[in-house]
Design an enzyme around this catalytic site. Structure first.
Site, PDB file in Angstrom:
ATOM      1  N   GLU A 130       0.844  -1.185   0.000  1.00  0.00           N
ATOM      2  CA  GLU A 130       0.000   0.000   0.000  1.00  0.00           C
ATOM      3  C   GLU A 130       0.886   1.244   0.000  1.00  0.00           C
ATOM      4  O   GLU A 130       1.767   1.375   0.855  1.00  0.00           O
ATOM      5  CB  GLU A 130      -0.909  -0.024   1.234  1.00  0.00           C
TER       6      GLU A 130
ATOM      7  N   LEU B 272      -6.112  -1.713  -0.820  1.00  0.00           N
ATOM      8  CA  LEU B 272      -5.881  -1.749   0.629  1.00  0.00           C
ATOM      9  C   LEU B 272      -6.422  -3.031   1.248  1.00  0.00           C
ATOM     10  O   LEU B 272      -7.446  -3.045   1.911  1.00  0.00           O
ATOM     11  CB  LEU B 272      -6.500  -0.519   1.297  1.00  0.00           C
ATOM     12  N   ALA B 273      -5.695  -4.109   1.000  1.00  0.00           N
ATOM     13  CA  ALA B 273      -6.157  -5.418   1.463  1.00  0.00           C
ATOM     14  C   ALA B 273      -4.924  -6.293   1.666  1.00  0.00           C
ATOM     15  O   ALA B 273      -4.326  -6.769   0.702  1.00  0.00           O
ATOM     16  CB  ALA B 273      -7.102  -6.029   0.438  1.00  0.00           C
ATOM     17  N   GLU B 274      -4.549  -6.485   2.912  1.00  0.00           N
ATOM     18  CA  GLU B 274      -3.290  -7.186   3.204  1.00  0.00           C
ATOM     19  C   GLU B 274      -3.339  -8.656   2.802  1.00  0.00           C
ATOM     20  O   GLU B 274      -2.349  -9.206   2.324  1.00  0.00           O
ATOM     21  CB  GLU B 274      -2.933  -7.051   4.690  1.00  0.00           C
TER      22      GLU B 274
ATOM     23  N   PHE C 209       2.096  -1.222   8.557  1.00  0.00           N
ATOM     24  CA  PHE C 209       2.430  -1.195   9.988  1.00  0.00           C
ATOM     25  C   PHE C 209       2.199  -2.594  10.561  1.00  0.00           C
ATOM     26  O   PHE C 209       1.300  -3.309  10.112  1.00  0.00           O
ATOM     27  CB  PHE C 209       1.553  -0.191  10.748  1.00  0.00           C
ATOM     28  N   ASP C 210       3.001  -2.920  11.588  1.00  0.00           N
ATOM     29  CA  ASP C 210       2.912  -4.220  12.256  1.00  0.00           C
ATOM     30  C   ASP C 210       1.488  -4.681  12.552  1.00  0.00           C
ATOM     31  O   ASP C 210       1.114  -5.808  12.289  1.00  0.00           O
ATOM     32  CB  ASP C 210       3.710  -4.165  13.563  1.00  0.00           C
ATOM     33  N   GLY C 211       0.680  -3.770  13.089  1.00  0.00           N
ATOM     34  CA  GLY C 211      -0.673  -4.147  13.508  1.00  0.00           C
ATOM     35  C   GLY C 211      -1.604  -4.429  12.347  1.00  0.00           C
ATOM     36  O   GLY C 211      -2.720  -4.896  12.546  1.00  0.00           O
ATOM     37  N   PHE C 212      -1.147  -4.163  11.117  1.00  0.00           N
ATOM     38  CA  PHE C 212      -1.984  -4.418   9.942  1.00  0.00           C
ATOM     39  C   PHE C 212      -1.643  -5.746   9.268  1.00  0.00           C
ATOM     40  O   PHE C 212      -2.157  -6.059   8.191  1.00  0.00           O
ATOM     41  CB  PHE C 212      -1.852  -3.295   8.905  1.00  0.00           C
TER      42      PHE C 212
ATOM     43  N   HIS D  67      -0.073   0.624  15.551  1.00  0.00           N
ATOM     44  CA  HIS D  67       1.079   1.118  14.784  1.00  0.00           C
ATOM     45  C   HIS D  67       2.408   0.898  15.506  1.00  0.00           C
ATOM     46  O   HIS D  67       3.419   1.462  15.113  1.00  0.00           O
ATOM     47  CB  HIS D  67       0.925   2.622  14.500  1.00  0.00           C
TER      48      HIS D  67
END
Lengths: 386, 325
Positions: B29, B58-60, B83-86, B129
């Site tokens: 992204e 926007l789709a991990e 970001f890690d949390g994503f 984040h």
């Protein structure tokens, strides 16, 4: 079929009063009675020889399925995912593929595997517990069976994006231009991955055909639990065409798949094909459909059997004689024997081998675990063999 | 020799990998025109084009799932998780597909995918984040997990990870991205990727860290030295596989070990490292192996993150407890 609910509209209009008819949008080229019909947009451009070939494919595919089911009943397989009733959807789409196309299956695409020349014996390994996919995806361009529902639709889209980067899409060279087919079911259509695959494919105009076999049931959950509109209509919201085809009509599934694949190969992007069919068997051999669905539904769908209608067409038009059917029956017997004998002869996996498959580049940690386990096994003199 | 930040080191490393191998792709992204929210992929799309530096929806899960397909087609995707949390929306694809396809195919299909994850806290960010999810990936067979701690390692390690035929979770300490600079000598031969490194020698205690905690560990050792305590610091660098031979050698010398990370202590990397040290160095140990890390709470609001994160004082507190045992 659908009951009036206090919390939503009656779905009768979109699914039809008896949803077995598939609705007015259904593309059909061969009726359940075996009569050829025309469709304004899709036509079957092969001759009767091809239809005879499809018939053979479907009979043999059904034989693979019944044989594997029997092997499970005899304890030779731990489980089997049956395709009974979905032969036309799989053979029609499978025969529309070109060599260079690539397939990403679920765990039920035994008929497509047949079209890709995968020895059906290889399919049994996963269900017998001797391997987790016994073929090389690059042989026959047929990916490994994927059990997590819908995950493979993204793999298919990524592979299609790879084809674009390799310059084998839309060149006009029929032997070179390639496409990908992602198989999935009505249950998977609820998964995030499938919806993300639609978005990626649309965004990059990837050459992928999303081939959904809507067999009406996700184990015990009916299609009404997955969608409030006919599945093929979802494509519109993602920005590419969707088609509902009679999944029990091998001529129509071939014609529609062929058209969708050609679009993809030419660089016109993805298509959603909803093959409207019915899971005539159980979800797998561990399932008991009598707990959740009516036997009268099954009777309705038996009248739409994908094999019977082709047989009726071939017979009624005098295209074959009894010898044709006898020959296929003999072939089916041989195939059954091949599976029965071959299944029992599938090599047992060796526990020490699994350490070698984890990484392409081995790690000292795992090598140490393997050596330690080997020494442990060797310490049992009586059972030392491994 | 140029002095570079971690961000520049990673950028130069990815660029080099893309120059060396046309099959290397960057996906994620905002990685294209923007150059990534941290600018790690800055300028790459301009030079390598949109086909090789791919701005994804926007789709991990979509990023990782399509990367699997591209890898099957012979590409080497370098995926950025913003970001890690994503990373969790992609967790299923990483754990059930990326990690297992080589195994499932009995080695017939390789998954040369790099998942770059900016990790750790200390940047005053909002929720999701600042996390440290490394143990969840190190716990997954089929993945390799590394964490860089400085600009020079960033430059080399990202290239080595991209060249690796196995999937690599590549953790980047985000608060170091634009912080300390270091001199990069491209003519040197880099240390192999899956190895740890003694970064400061000492004789009283072995202090183990990786990623953002290496800097804290070095500062702690420096401070301890003023009190006459000699701390050996090891940058673990690789979390799966672990390279513990240098750690064992060090602990046999010092008799004491402290493991520090930002991640929650419970079932974290420190637990595994402590267990292995105990198994391998039992008779050399003068005290139990201690762990310093984040508390077993979710990452806190940023105004109190500096209290939550293990800092120099908390590390020294553990060092003191170990030495006093």
């Amino acid at each position: 079929m659908s009951e009036q609910s206090n919390f939503g509209p009656d779905l009768g209009e979109v699914f039809g009063p008896n949803h077995a008819d598939g609705g007015p949008e259904l593309v059909q080229l061969l009726t359940p009675e075996g009569e050829r019909v025309e469709h304004p947009e899709f036509s079957f451009d092969l001759g009767d020889e091809a239809i005879k070939g499809f018939y053979r494919d479907m009979v043999l595919t059904r034989r693979i399925d019944t044989e594997a089911t029997a092997l499970q009943r005899h304890g030779e397989l731990g489980i089997w995912a049956q395709l009974l009733g979905q032969e036309a959807a799989q053979i029609g789409s499978g025969r529309a593929l070109r060599t260079q196309d690539f397939v990403f299956p679920t765990y039920r695409e035994h008929g497509v595997a047949w079209c890709r020349d995968i020895d059906p014996l290889r399919l049994l390994g996963l269900f017998r517990g001797v391997d987790q996919g016994g073929w090389d995806p690059d042989d026959g361009n047929f990916g490994l069976y994927t059990i997590v529902i819908g995950a493979q639709t993204l793999h298919a889209t990524g592979y299609a994006m790879g084809l674009q980067r390799d310059g084998v899409v839309g060149t006009g060279d029929q032997d070179r231009d390639a496409a990908v087919v992602a198989y999935f079911g009505d249950g998977a259509s609820s998964q995030g991955d499938v919806n993300e695959a639609f978005i990626f494919a649309a965004s990059y105009n990837a050459p992928v055909v999303f081939f959904c076999q809507n067999n009406q049931w996700a184990i015990s959950e009916p299609i009404e639990r997955q969608t409030r509109i006919p599945l093929y209509q979802r494509a519109l919201g993602f920005g590419f065409p969707g088609v509902r085809v009679d999944g029990n009509d091998v001529l129509a599934t071939y014609a529609v798949s062929q058209a969708a694949l050609q679009r993809a190969r030419e660089g016109q992007g993805p298509t959603l094909v909803e093959a409207y069919t019915y899971r005539m068997g159980a979800h797998t051999t561990t399932d008991d459909p009598t707990r959740y669905r009516l036997s009268e539904d099954l009777e309705t769908w038996k009248l739409k059997d994908p094999i019977q209608r082709v047989k009726a067409y071939l017979t009624r038009n005098g295209l074959v004689d009894q010898a044709f059917f006898d020959e296929i029956e003999t072939e089916a017997e041989r195939l059954g024997e091949h599976l029965r004998e071959g299944c029992r002869a599938l090599p047992e996996p060796r526990v020490l081998d699994i350490f070698d498959y984890v990484y392409a580049e081995d790690t000292p940690e795992l090598a140490e675990q393997k050596a330690g386990f080997a020494a442990y096994l060797d310490s049992f003199e009586t059972t030392g063999a491994h | 020799m140029a002095k570079i930040t971690l961000a520049k080191g990673l950028n130069a490393g990815i660029r080099k990998a893309m120059e060396n191998d046309p099959k290397v792709l960057v996906m994620g992204e905002d990685v294209g025109k923007l150059g990534g929210v941290f600018r790690i992929t800055d300028g790459l799309q301009k030079d390598f084009g949109e086909d090789r530096v791919i701005d994804s929806p926007l789709a991990e899960s979509g990023i990782l799932g399509t990367a699997v397909g591209m890898a099957m087609r012979g590409y080497r995707p370098v995926c950025e998780i913003q970001f890690d949390g994503f990373v969790y929306p992609a967790y299923d694809q990483i754990v059930s597909q990326v990690a297992k396809i080589h195994f499932r195919s009995q080695g017939k299909v390789t998954m040369p995918i790099v998942v770059r994850i900016p990790f750790g806290g200390g940047i005053g960010a909002v929720e999701h984040h600042s996390e440290s999810p490394e143990a969840q990936f190190a716990h997954t067979p089929g993945l390799k997990v590394v964490a860089c701690s400085n600009p020079v390692d960033g430059y080399w390690m990202i290239q080595q990870a991209i060249a690796c035929d196995d999937p690599v979770i590549f953790l980047e300490p985000k608060r170091q991205y634009h912080a300390d600079k270091a001199e990069l000598d491209e003519s040197t031969t880099p240390q192999p990727l899956f190895t740890s490194r003694v970064v400061r020698e000492g004789s009283d205690l072995t202090l183990l860290a990786y990623g953002p905690m290496v800097k804290t560990a070095m500062a702690s050792a420096e401070a301890a030295a003023t009190e006459g305590k000699s701390i050996e610091v090891i940058d673990l660098r690789t979390l799966s596989p672990l390279d513990l031979a240098p750690v064992f050698a060090s602990v046999r010398k010092t008799g004491r070990a402290v493991v520090a990370h930002e991640a929650h202590v419970n079932l974290g990397m420190g637990a595994e490292v402590a267990s292995r040290i105990t198994e391998a160095c039992f008779y050399s140990l003068e005290s139990p192996v201690l762990r310093v890390g984040g508390f077993d709470t979710p990452y806190p609001p940023s105004r109190i993150e500096e209290q939550w994160l293990p800092d120099l004082d908390r590390v020294l507190d553990a060092v003191d407890r170990s030495l006093a045992f």
